[in-house]
Scaffold this active site. Structure first.
Site, mmCIF file in Angstrom:
data_model
loop_
_atom_site.group_PDB
_atom_site.id
_atom_site.type_symbol
_atom_site.label_atom_id
_atom_site.label_comp_id
_atom_site.label_asym_id
_atom_site.label_seq_id
_atom_site.Cartn_x
_atom_site.Cartn_y
_atom_site.Cartn_z
ATOM 1 N N LYS A 1 -3.153 -1.528 15.601
ATOM 2 C CA LYS A 1 -2.518 -0.755 16.679
ATOM 3 C C LYS A 1 -3.504 -0.575 17.815
ATOM 4 O O LYS A 1 -4.709 -0.504 17.586
ATOM 5 C CB LYS A 1 -2.139 0.628 16.157
ATOM 6 C CG LYS A 1 -0.837 0.645 15.424
ATOM 7 C CD LYS A 1 -0.205 2.030 15.525
ATOM 8 C CE LYS A 1 1.095 2.063 14.767
ATOM 9 N NZ LYS A 1 0.950 2.420 13.371
ATOM 10 N N GLU B 1 0.823 -1.230 0.000
ATOM 11 C CA GLU B 1 0.000 0.000 0.000
ATOM 12 C C GLU B 1 0.849 1.269 0.000
ATOM 13 O O GLU B 1 2.055 1.232 0.294
ATOM 14 C CB GLU B 1 -0.946 -0.001 1.199
ATOM 15 C CG GLU B 1 -0.228 -0.058 2.537
ATOM 16 C CD GLU B 1 -0.995 0.617 3.671
ATOM 17 O OE1 GLU B 1 -1.447 1.765 3.485
ATOM 18 O OE2 GLU B 1 -1.108 0.009 4.742
HETATM 19 N N1 PSU Z 1 -2.537 1.532 10.753
HETATM 20 C C1 PSU Z 1 -1.195 1.597 10.859
HETATM 21 N N2 PSU Z 1 -0.492 2.223 9.886
HETATM 22 C C2 PSU Z 1 -1.102 2.767 8.789
HETATM 23 C C3 PSU Z 1 -2.526 2.668 8.691
HETATM 24 C C4 PSU Z 1 -3.188 2.048 9.681
HETATM 25 O O1 PSU Z 1 -0.638 1.116 11.826
HETATM 26 O O2 PSU Z 1 -0.414 3.348 7.928
HETATM 27 C C5 PSU Z 1 -3.202 3.222 7.462
HETATM 28 C C6 PSU Z 1 -3.499 2.079 6.478
HETATM 29 O O3 PSU Z 1 -3.352 2.566 5.164
HETATM 30 C C7 PSU Z 1 -4.961 1.782 6.748
HETATM 31 C C8 PSU Z 1 -5.486 3.169 7.040
HETATM 32 O O4 PSU Z 1 -5.625 1.167 5.670
HETATM 33 O O5 PSU Z 1 -4.464 3.784 7.818
HETATM 34 C C9 PSU Z 1 -6.799 3.137 7.777
HETATM 35 O O6 PSU Z 1 -7.355 4.417 7.801
HETATM 36 P P1 PSU Z 1 -8.868 4.619 8.260
HETATM 37 O O7 PSU Z 1 -8.878 4.258 9.719
HETATM 38 O O8 PSU Z 1 -9.161 6.057 8.002
HETATM 39 O O9 PSU Z 1 -9.692 3.675 7.435
#
Ligand code: PSU
Ligand code: MN
Length: 320
Positions: A168, A33
């Protein structure tokens, strides 16, 4: 600028030649990603890591495909120059999840793809495996915010296996597990019975199933998609012991970040990047190094599962 409208969905997609030839020849491919590059790590560590992750996938017998959106084109596999560009631009590049894809194309914008958006583009390019750090999940303030990452609903419907180190603890891990269960997404622990918590090897939650080798995971996936039961699986791979951080060390930082988020009224798609950057700021180099190492470890595992899956497929074909 000419209209980006095309006759069919494949015309919005550019598959990198190395990726295309691997797919055509039945060789293993691993998607990666770009939100992690633009919003997850600072420059130049983000660039160095993105390049190393691709190298690690190659060293483990698969072809890497870093996914992003460039000038409104969906990209399965980007060049080194394009990676430099995204890494340097950082959070100036829009974070793109499922919702944001049509607008990014219509406006011919660049986009850093989340787990959800990367799964969609990988699946359009016929890539079934994807390695990252952590997936999105159910946020801790769910009762007020109703904030559930689109990554979870994507896992319910798009056929891509995601290798990660869990979620996390900025998120509500038990609720994230419940949500995945409701949506029929298997969570398989790799050599672990506990759901990993990103920086630490274990959370309070158990995984649904645990596998001791990559061949077993490949078999489960083959069966799931043969049936077919649509959707992905989560392969939860704990951070290597030597880089793990004690969860109590991170807990205070996260509590502080959540309070600050409330005060600053940060909501919606800004939530995850805000919490991630606060944790990085307060724990400094240690958490960044942990993050880098767990992503590399997940890239290795995803490449092995992808190879086993392809071997399994050709063995069954030859039996016939
Ligand atoms: N969690 C992490 N590192 C990240 C992300 C999540 O530890 O970089 C990023 C990933 O790209 C994940 C996104 O898909 O954040 C999720 O964002 P949201 O909660 O807005 O869907
Ligand atoms: Mn959200």
């Amino acid at each position: 600028m000419s209209s980006p409208l095309r006759k069919n969905n494949n015309s919005y997609l550019d598959v990198n030649p190395s990726v295309k030839s691997a797919i055509d020849n039945g060789e293993p491919v691993v998607a990666l990603e770009s939100t992690i590059i633009c919003h997850g790590m600072p420059y130049p560590k983000n660039l160095e890591t993105a390049l190393n992750v691709e190298k690690t996938v190659k060293q483990n017998g698969a072809i890497p495909a870093t996914v992003a959106i460039l000038d409104g084109r969906l990209k399965a596999g980007i060049s080194e120059d394009e990676m430099h560009f995204l890494a340097k631009q950082g959070d100036k590049i829009n974070k793109v999840s499922r919702r944001d894809i049509p607008l990014s194309i219509a406006r011919q914008n660049h986009g850093a793809t989340t787990v959800a958006a990367t799964m969609i583009i990988a699946s359009l390019a016929k890539i079934s495996f994807f390695a990252t750090g952590g997936i999105g999940g159910v946020h801790r303030n769910i009762n007020e915010s109703l904030d559930v990452s689109a990554d979870l609903t994507e896992l319910a419907k798009t056929n891509v296996a995601v290798v990660c180190s869990g979620v996390k603890s900025i998120l509500d891990i038990p609720k994230t597990m419940e949500y995945l269960e409701t949506h029929g997404v298997p969570v398989i622990g790799y050599k672990t019975k506990a759901m990993p918590a990103f920086y630490s090897r274990e959370s309070q939650c158990l995984v649904d199933y645990s596998c001791e080798n990559t061949r077993q995971i490949a078999e489960i996936l083959k069966i799931k998609w043969d049936i077919p039961l649509m959707g992905g699986i989560v392969v939860a791979n704990p951070i290597p012991e030597e880089y793990s951080i004690d969860s109590s060390k991170i807990a205070n930082v996260i509590d502080g970040a959540l309070k600050e988020m409330k005060l600053k009224k940060i909501t919606g798609k800004r939530t995850t990047p805000f919490l991630l950057s606060k944790v990085a700021e307060k724990t400094g180099g240690e958490s960044l190094e942990a993050n880098i190492q767990l992503v590399l470890n997940n890239a290795r595992l995803a490449a092995k599962i992808a190879s086993d899956y392809n071997d399994l497929k050709s063995a069954i074909k030859n039996e016939k």
